[in-house]
Design an enzyme around this catalytic site. Structure first.
Site, PDB file in Angstrom:
ATOM      1  N   GLU A 169      -8.233  -6.147  -0.604  1.00  0.00           N
ATOM      2  CA  GLU A 169      -7.201  -5.390  -1.009  1.00  0.00           C
ATOM      3  C   GLU A 169      -7.213  -4.516  -2.250  1.00  0.00           C
ATOM      4  O   GLU A 169      -7.090  -3.511  -2.415  1.00  0.00           O
ATOM      5  CB  GLU A 169      -6.032  -6.539  -1.594  1.00  0.00           C
ATOM      6  CG  GLU A 169      -5.428  -7.365  -0.230  1.00  0.00           C
ATOM      7  CD  GLU A 169      -4.710  -6.345   0.879  1.00  0.00           C
ATOM      8  OE1 GLU A 169      -4.755  -5.345   0.681  1.00  0.00           O
ATOM      9  OE2 GLU A 169      -4.571  -6.864   1.877  1.00  0.00           O
ATOM     10  N   ALA A 196       3.227  -3.350   5.103  1.00  0.00           N
ATOM     11  CA  ALA A 196       2.756  -3.144   6.325  1.00  0.00           C
ATOM     12  C   ALA A 196       1.427  -4.169   6.753  1.00  0.00           C
ATOM     13  O   ALA A 196       1.002  -4.824   5.547  1.00  0.00           O
ATOM     14  CB  ALA A 196       2.244  -1.678   6.497  1.00  0.00           C
ATOM     15  N   MET A 197       1.040  -4.169   7.801  1.00  0.00           N
ATOM     16  CA  MET A 197      -0.172  -5.024   8.228  1.00  0.00           C
ATOM     17  C   MET A 197      -1.077  -4.501   9.077  1.00  0.00           C
ATOM     18  O   MET A 197      -0.990  -3.899  10.052  1.00  0.00           O
ATOM     19  CB  MET A 197       0.580  -6.555   8.701  1.00  0.00           C
ATOM     20  CG  MET A 197      -0.730  -7.472   9.293  1.00  0.00           C
ATOM     21  SD  MET A 197      -1.097  -8.061   7.562  1.00  0.00           S
ATOM     22  CE  MET A 197      -2.956  -8.510   8.232  1.00  0.00           C
ATOM     23  N   GLU A 198      -2.517  -4.767   8.512  1.00  0.00           N
ATOM     24  CA  GLU A 198      -3.658  -4.031   9.238  1.00  0.00           C
ATOM     25  C   GLU A 198      -4.148  -4.645  10.549  1.00  0.00           C
ATOM     26  O   GLU A 198      -5.270  -4.406  10.644  1.00  0.00           O
ATOM     27  CB  GLU A 198      -4.711  -3.896   8.206  1.00  0.00           C
ATOM     28  CG  GLU A 198      -5.212  -5.342   7.648  1.00  0.00           C
ATOM     29  CD  GLU A 198      -4.853  -5.851   6.577  1.00  0.00           C
ATOM     30  OE1 GLU A 198      -3.539  -5.524   6.266  1.00  0.00           O
ATOM     31  OE2 GLU A 198      -5.587  -6.663   5.966  1.00  0.00           O
ATOM     32  N   HIS A 208      -3.641   2.977   3.618  1.00  0.00           N
ATOM     33  CA  HIS A 208      -4.051   1.785   3.198  1.00  0.00           C
ATOM     34  C   HIS A 208      -4.435   0.913   4.402  1.00  0.00           C
ATOM     35  O   HIS A 208      -5.595   0.295   4.534  1.00  0.00           O
ATOM     36  CB  HIS A 208      -3.066   1.208   2.279  1.00  0.00           C
ATOM     37  CG  HIS A 208      -3.181  -0.209   1.941  1.00  0.00           C
ATOM     38  ND1 HIS A 208      -3.885  -0.329   0.618  1.00  0.00           N
ATOM     39  CD2 HIS A 208      -3.052  -1.462   2.294  1.00  0.00           C
ATOM     40  CE1 HIS A 208      -4.185  -1.819   0.594  1.00  0.00           C
ATOM     41  NE2 HIS A 208      -3.646  -2.342   1.429  1.00  0.00           N
ATOM     42  N   GLU A 209      -3.425   0.758   5.235  1.00  0.00           N
ATOM     43  CA  GLU A 209      -3.778  -0.048   6.546  1.00  0.00           C
ATOM     44  C   GLU A 209      -4.876   0.330   7.441  1.00  0.00           C
ATOM     45  O   GLU A 209      -5.580  -0.261   7.800  1.00  0.00           O
ATOM     46  CB  GLU A 209      -2.485  -0.372   7.319  1.00  0.00           C
ATOM     47  CG  GLU A 209      -1.244  -0.587   6.640  1.00  0.00           C
ATOM     48  CD  GLU A 209      -1.353  -1.580   5.550  1.00  0.00           C
ATOM     49  OE1 GLU A 209      -2.215  -2.622   6.050  1.00  0.00           O
ATOM     50  OE2 GLU A 209      -0.769  -1.973   4.508  1.00  0.00           O
ATOM     51  N   GLU A 250      -1.102 -12.719   8.797  1.00  0.00           N
ATOM     52  CA  GLU A 250      -1.607 -12.767   7.214  1.00  0.00           C
ATOM     53  C   GLU A 250      -0.380 -13.719   6.398  1.00  0.00           C
ATOM     54  O   GLU A 250       0.777 -13.140   6.817  1.00  0.00           O
ATOM     55  CB  GLU A 250      -2.175 -11.566   6.784  1.00  0.00           C
ATOM     56  CG  GLU A 250      -2.642 -11.791   5.316  1.00  0.00           C
ATOM     57  CD  GLU A 250      -3.381 -10.331   4.734  1.00  0.00           C
ATOM     58  OE1 GLU A 250      -2.996  -9.400   5.421  1.00  0.00           O
ATOM     59  OE2 GLU A 250      -3.908 -10.461   3.727  1.00  0.00           O
ATOM     60  N   HIS A 279      -8.154  -0.394   5.863  1.00  0.00           N
ATOM     61  CA  HIS A 279      -8.561  -1.937   6.062  1.00  0.00           C
ATOM     62  C   HIS A 279      -9.577  -1.835   7.395  1.00  0.00           C
ATOM     63  O   HIS A 279     -10.098  -2.880   7.595  1.00  0.00           O
ATOM     64  CB  HIS A 279      -7.207  -2.378   6.344  1.00  0.00           C
ATOM     65  CG  HIS A 279      -6.828  -3.195   5.194  1.00  0.00           C
ATOM     66  ND1 HIS A 279      -7.482  -3.922   3.941  1.00  0.00           N
ATOM     67  CD2 HIS A 279      -5.330  -3.354   4.475  1.00  0.00           C
ATOM     68  CE1 HIS A 279      -6.846  -4.249   3.057  1.00  0.00           C
ATOM     69  NE2 HIS A 279      -5.437  -3.831   3.465  1.00  0.00           N
TER      70      HIS A 279
HETATM   71  N1  TRP Z   1      -2.602  -7.203   4.347  1.00  0.00           N
HETATM   72  C1  TRP Z   1      -1.218  -6.405   3.924  1.00  0.00           C
HETATM   73  C2  TRP Z   1      -1.597  -5.267   3.260  1.00  0.00           C
HETATM   74  O1  TRP Z   1      -2.048  -5.251   2.076  1.00  0.00           O
HETATM   75  C3  TRP Z   1      -0.320  -7.500   3.296  1.00  0.00           C
HETATM   76  C4  TRP Z   1       0.755  -7.951   3.967  1.00  0.00           C
HETATM   77  C5  TRP Z   1       1.481  -7.909   5.034  1.00  0.00           C
HETATM   78  C6  TRP Z   1       0.998  -9.622   4.023  1.00  0.00           C
HETATM   79  N2  TRP Z   1       2.541  -8.769   5.503  1.00  0.00           N
HETATM   80  C7  TRP Z   1       2.008  -9.951   4.776  1.00  0.00           C
HETATM   81  C8  TRP Z   1       0.699 -10.523   2.917  1.00  0.00           C
HETATM   82  C9  TRP Z   1       2.825 -10.898   4.891  1.00  0.00           C
HETATM   83  C10 TRP Z   1       1.339 -11.880   3.047  1.00  0.00           C
HETATM   84  C11 TRP Z   1       2.257 -12.056   4.166  1.00  0.00           C
HETATM   85  O2  TRP Z   1      -1.548  -4.299   3.705  1.00  0.00           O
HETATM   86 ZN    ZN Z   2      -3.902  -4.181   2.127  1.00  0.00          ZN
END
Ligand code: TRP
Ligand code: ZN
Length: 880
Positions: free
Chosen positions: A326, A268-270, A303-304, A127, A307
């Protein structure tokens, strides 16, 4: 973007068109190698919006193309083109299979987008548009495909091989390599793809869903950190239960995995079934993490996880809709945190964040609507406006529709759109349709930038016993939008009698008789009449911060102090104390102008003393009430900010408050100083918070007695919350004990990067004459690493964003330091560089001398040959 290249072109929401082709299935094979990794990508493609004969155009960046094969025939060099981040195949049938083989270089990937290495392991971040650095693809969220992924890697170096979905097969090769195959049954956009390979330890647990399915839970870390994952695991289970109970949403795979990595651009990333986390949001135990860390972990894990439904099962049609996932997911994690701890404390924290960071964003050159109209790099729009104001927009729907009505809207949303890529309009339509409401005017919150101001006037008719509120709304123009329309503002309110008791609210135009109601403000100006009000009441307005607006009222000091004492709404009780102090600082600045010494009235001190000694308020709320608005926050109220004078005025008043309350602070500290047990319930966190706030106030007095309290608190080492609080008191002082304790702390923790970050941040945020020189020296210290986002945020970010007076130093040295660093970092990691440069963009708010230096530094950044598109977008808006 290079200077000599054309100016980057913005992408506009108005230009959206459906994808020309769809990719239905993706089969990926990774031959992992740090220097050169080969990716073989086989896609089933189907024509969608394209006309027969239209070319297939795929995105791809930083890739070495090896071959392109269409329906089993490798294409010759003339049968496709690569240029400008695109692979074009001019002639393709209606449906076909396309195999693209490319190579990438993970160990040289410092941008931390796409496939990269962290601590010797492989991981990915896709992302928003990182998948195009892994392979050629239609890199847009409305192209949803099912993925299967085969990972091949050296078995000794990378024993663990992970991707999305379920593990379906694995095996060994003769040459010391092994492989694993994963299949994700749920169609997803490519930004949710993830791969991890490395030497990782695993904390495993299980969760039984409400329908009785057992889900395996795994948290992966570097082996030495696996003992620090209990809190993250407990948080995950709480989040899973909460989403079932609150929204009826159950997890949908049999496996849920979290991986902790040290090098990560955001929190973090979902990614579906394989969340990737910044290690600071996973690893915690009481010796290494503060209460704030524990709370952040619980919130971000939730949060993650949330998602999975709001983001993954239903995703965004395009990146302008980012707040669809978001804003909604932040609202969900806020509600979760409120339920796990103290709801009013959570609300205060969120309002504070909005006011100190989102309002300034709305009032500066990066102002944009919750759903932006255009962007150059979408990375620049992962903002407080999209996340936090976006959550406020969802919260207002919740307030207007009620919890049940909101739930009906959510149910309809999943019923209608599961498996789709949709828009903010689609979400609002579900809320409207499920409740039979028209949200047309409400939706201006999505399209209009800027913070609405609400001016309220009160009148009382003692013959008719009627009370009148006249409300006027006005949203100032922003750089991107001149004209603003009135928005729908849910104004939660109540009336308080002279005796401090709540007054029943009888609205002339509707049947209510409660102590609390929600007015719907829709006009530019409207008057509300309250009947049967026996005496002039005190109006408690915008309770619970029911809308993200700036409330303007002419209340006298007595009324504010009265509200601090009597309001039944915890938020407004807190807010009255904040308003009183802001007002006092602004008055003190005027005193300084007139050559007078600032003076905190005894009545104010008494009001704060009553809060501290109250028998009814809990510790956490006392601590919130005594945490006074920062200099930056107060600066928002000023036409032109003179940082030196503002800080001088604020400091003088804080110090006077500490003097006036000294015996009370000492007693409050003493009552809480000897807690030995460490628990994470709201009451225990509140106790520590208040104790440490008392210590901070006492620290302002710079007496040996209190310095010794801080030193003792550091040395008993009860938990990291208390140790950091003690160090923070010393950090501002010019005494040998300061350096001694900081050195001891460093020696003890130098092998733990997350704890070392706290050490860096403490020094970067110290109130000291020479803080800039300290920061410069720390940039050369072995604890610092100019490539790691956490180190950068802890030193440079904390200095620029968390040390108002240090950073805004009149000679511009703070600005120069930041600009130098941004210029150095920009080619290495443009996402982090462009987030740092934002500390320079609000130059119009300062005095002429600072304006000149700030503009000069912005110019210098923009004219650097390597200026990235990310940084260019922010700086050009600031100068434009
Ligand atoms: N979707 C992630 C969140 O809100 C955000 C995110 C994680 C992100 N890593 C990223 C956005 C790198 C842009 C680039 O939990
Ligand atoms: Zn998010």
């Amino acid at each position: 973007m290079k200077n000599d290249q054309a100016t980057p072109k913005p992408i506009r929401l108005a230009d959206y068109t459906p994808p020309a082709y769809r990719i239905e299935t993706v089969d990926l094979r990774f031959d992992l190698d740090p220097a050169t990794t080969r990716v073989t990508n086989t896609m089933r493609v189907r024509r969608n919006a394209a006309e027969p004969g239209d070319p297939l155009i795929l995105n791809g960046e930083h890739l070495d193309l090896i071959s392109v094969t269409l329906d089993g025939h490798e294409l010759g060099a003339g049968a496709y083109r690569t240029d400008d981040g695109k692979l074009t195949v001019p002639e393709v049938p209606e449906t076909f299979e396309l195999t693209v083989v490319t190579e990438t270089h993970p160990k040289d990937n410092t941008a931390l987008e796409g496939l990269y290495q962290s601590s010797g392991n492989f991981c990915t971040q896709c992302e928003a548009e990182g998948f195009r650095r892994i392979t050629y693809f239609l890199d847009r969220p409305d192209v949803m495909a099912t993925y299967s992924t085969t990972i091949v890697a050296d078995k000794t170096d990378y024993p663990v091989l992970l991707s999305n979905g379920n593990p379906v097969d694995a095996g060994e090769l003769d040459d010391g390599r092994h492989w694993a195959r994963w299949e994700d049954p749920f169609p997803k956009p490519c930004y949710l793809f993830a791969l991890v390979a490395g030497d990782l330890a695993c904390h495993q647990d299980a969760f039984t869903t409400q329908s009785g399915r057992e889900v395996t839970l795994r948290i992966y870390t570097e082996p030495h950190n696996v003992g620090r994952t209990d809190h993250a695991m407990a948080s995950l289970k709480k989040a899973m239960r909460w989403d079932e109970e609150t929204f009826g949403l159950e997890y949908d795979l049999d496996l849920f995995q979290i991986v902790s990595v040290d090098d990560f651009n955001m929190g973090a990333m979902e990614n579906k079934g394989l969340n990737v986390f910044n290690s600071k949001l996973v690893l915690a135990n009481p010796d290494t993490a503060t209460d704030a860390d524990f709370q952040a972990i619980e919130a971000v894990i939730a949060h993650e996880y949330f998602h999975n439904w709001t983001g993954n099962r239903i995703t965004c049609r395009d990146w302008f809709q980012l707040s669809l996932k978001e804003g909604l997911t932040v609202f969900r994690d806020q509600q979760f945190s409120a339920d796990m701890g103290s709801a009013p404390v959570k609300r205060i924290a969120d309002a504070r964040l909005l006011r100190t960071q989102q309002f300034p964003e709305d009032n500066g050159p990066m102002a944009h609507p919750v759903r932006p109209d255009s962007y150059i790099k979408i990375d620049n729009f992962y903002t407080l406006t999209v996340y936090e104001k976006g959550a406020e927009v969802i919260r207002m729907m919740h307030t207007l529709l009620g919890a049940d009505g909101f739930r009906k809207g959510m149910d309809l949303y999943f019923q209608r759109h599961d498996g789709q890529a949709v828009t903010c309009d689609d979400f609002a339509a579900c809320m409207a349709d499920a409740n039979g409401r028209d949200l047309t005017q409400f939706k201006r919150w999505y399209s209009q930038a800027g913070t609405p101001h609400l001016k309220v006037e009160e009148a009382y008719d003692d013959e008719a016993n009627e009370f009148y509120l006249t409300v006027r709304q006005h949203t100032p123009a922003t750089q991107d939008q001149e004209h603003k329309e009135p928005v729908v503002i849910p104004l939660r309110m109540g009336l308080i009698g002279r005796d401090g008791e709540p007054v029943r609210v009888n609205l002339s135009h509707r049947e209510t008789s409660e102590h609390d109601c929600v007015l719907e403000i829709t006009e530019e100006e409207q008057t509300v009449v309250f009947e049967g009000v026996p005496e002039r009441p005190v109006a408690s307005l915008l309770r619970g911060f029911s809308a993200p607006v700036i409330l303007e009222r002419d209340l006298d000091d007595d009324t504010l102090r009265f509200q601090m004492k009597h309001d039944t709404d915890a938020f407004n009780r807190w807010d009255a104390g904040q308003t009183l102090f802001r007002r006092r600082v602004i008055a003190a600045m005027a005193d300084l102008d007139n050559g007078l010494d600032p003076k905190l009235p005894e009545k104010d001190a008494e009001a704060y003393r009553e809060v501290l000694n109250s028998e009814t308020l809990d510790d956490a709320l006392k601590a919130e009430a005594l945490t006074l608005p920062s200099a930056e926050a107060i600066g928002e109220d000023l036409e032109t900010i003179d940082p030196d004078q503002l800080v001088q005025a604020r400091d003088a008043l804080v110090k006077q408050l500490a003097e006036a309350l000294e015996p009370d602070l000492k007693r409050a500290y003493g009552l809480r100083a000897n807690d030995t047990e460490y628990t994470l319930d709201a009451a225990a966190i509140g106790r520590r918070r208040l104790k440490n706030l008392c210590l901070a106030y006492l620290g302002w007095l710079e007496r040996n007695e209190y310095i010794q309290l801080a030193i003792d608190q550091i040395n008993v080492e009860r938990n990291m919350t208390d140790v950091i609080a003690g160090l923070r008191v010393l950090s501002h002082l010019d005494i040998p004990e300061r350096d001694q304790e900081l050195n001891d702390f460093y020696e003890k923790w130098k092998n733990d990067p997350l704890v070392t970050d706290k050490w860096l941040a403490l020094q970067a945020t110290a109130k000291r004459e020479n803080v800039i020189e300290d920061v410069k020296a720390l940039m050369e210290h072995p604890a610092f690493n100019r490539r790691n986002p956490n180190r950068i945020r802890s030193l440079i970010g904390a200095f620029a964003m968390g040390n108002f007076e240090g950073f805004q130093r009149a000679d511009g040295e703070g600005y120069r330091l930041l600009a130098d660093f941004v210029i150095e970092l920009d080619p290495v990691n443009p996402q982090i560089a462009s987030s740092l440069v934002r500390a320079l963009i609000r130059w119009r708010r300062f005095d002429d001398a600072r304006q000149d230096i700030l503009k000069q530094e912005l110019q210098r950044v923009m004219s650097t040959a390597s200026c990235s598109e990310n940084t260019y977008e922010v700086v050009s808006r600031a100068l434009g």
